[in-house]
Design a protein around this motif. Structure first.
Motif, PDB file in Angstrom:
ATOM      1  N   ALA A  89     -61.935 -39.341  46.609  1.00  0.00           N
ATOM      2  CA  ALA A  89     -61.561 -39.104  48.495  1.00  0.00           C
ATOM      3  C   ALA A  89     -60.418 -37.659  48.072  1.00  0.00           C
ATOM      4  O   ALA A  89     -59.459 -38.743  47.333  1.00  0.00           O
ATOM      5  CB  ALA A  89     -60.710 -40.644  49.674  1.00  0.00           C
ATOM      6  N   LEU A  90     -60.645 -37.257  48.316  1.00  0.00           N
ATOM      7  CA  LEU A  90     -59.986 -35.626  47.502  1.00  0.00           C
ATOM      8  C   LEU A  90     -58.663 -35.443  49.166  1.00  0.00           C
ATOM      9  O   LEU A  90     -58.518 -36.503  49.485  1.00  0.00           O
ATOM     10  CB  LEU A  90     -60.430 -34.529  48.308  1.00  0.00           C
ATOM     11  N   PRO A  91     -57.387 -35.141  48.645  1.00  0.00           N
ATOM     12  CA  PRO A  91     -56.223 -34.713  49.124  1.00  0.00           C
ATOM     13  C   PRO A  91     -56.567 -34.508  50.413  1.00  0.00           C
ATOM     14  O   PRO A  91     -55.987 -34.849  51.039  1.00  0.00           O
ATOM     15  CB  PRO A  91     -55.238 -34.132  48.217  1.00  0.00           C
ATOM     16  N   SER A  92     -57.461 -33.749  50.926  1.00  0.00           N
ATOM     17  CA  SER A  92     -57.946 -33.010  51.839  1.00  0.00           C
ATOM     18  C   SER A  92     -58.203 -33.699  53.270  1.00  0.00           C
ATOM     19  O   SER A  92     -57.965 -34.660  53.887  1.00  0.00           O
ATOM     20  CB  SER A  92     -58.963 -32.168  52.516  1.00  0.00           C
ATOM     21  N   GLY A  93     -58.836 -35.173  51.953  1.00  0.00           N
ATOM     22  CA  GLY A  93     -59.403 -36.194  53.223  1.00  0.00           C
ATOM     23  C   GLY A  93     -61.572 -36.243  52.843  1.00  0.00           C
ATOM     24  O   GLY A  93     -61.982 -37.553  53.696  1.00  0.00           O
TER      25      GLY A  93
END
Length: 144
Positions: free
Chosen positions: A39-43
């Motif tokens: 999961a990237l920081p952006s979601g």
């Protein structure tokens, strides 16, 4: 390339013990799940490849792109701005700009490594030449 579709996604980037050290989970992922959901920081969800052969295969696939602003591409930062990946410098890494950067980096790395390589290669080469001369070979054939 094995891939985990159903597992829970790990937060990415993975935390590392030091700036120059690999994350602790890296070896575990490489052995058990070389293509792991993250999961990237952006979601947004993405796949993390941990083996060289898999990364090489994906990068050589024409369906994959380096363009982070392509339709459907995962957003890296949470605010959707693109962060450093949307900067003019990052944009220059596509197409001809990438080739230019690659030439510059390769040349820089090569020039820094040459003195060390010379020190590593010279003693072995000298031993071989001395062995040829000691064995009765007066002329050392050289191909240019």
């Amino acid at each position: 390339m094995s891939h985990d579709n159903g597992g829970s996604a790990r937060a990415c980037p993975l935390s590392a013990p030091g700036a120059l050290e690999a994350p602790v989970e890296w070896a575990e992922l490489r052995a058990a799940c070389p293509v792991a959901p993250v999961a990237l920081p952006s979601g947004d969800r993405a796949a993390l490849l941990t083996r060289y052969a898999d990364v090489k295969q994906v990068l050589s696939d024409p369906r994959c792109t380096r363009r982070l602003d392509a339709e459907g591409a995962a957003r890296i930062p949470a605010d959707g701005s693109g962060g450093v990946f949307s900067s003019s410098m990052a944009e220059s890494l596509n197409g001809a700009g990438r080739q230019r950067w690659r030439r510059m980096v390769v040349l820089d790395v090569l020039l820094r490594r040459l003195p060390g390589l010379e020190l590593a290669v010279a003693p072995g080469a000298l031993r071989r030449v001395e062995g040829l001369v000691a064995g009765g070979l007066c002329e050392v054939p050289v191909r240019w």
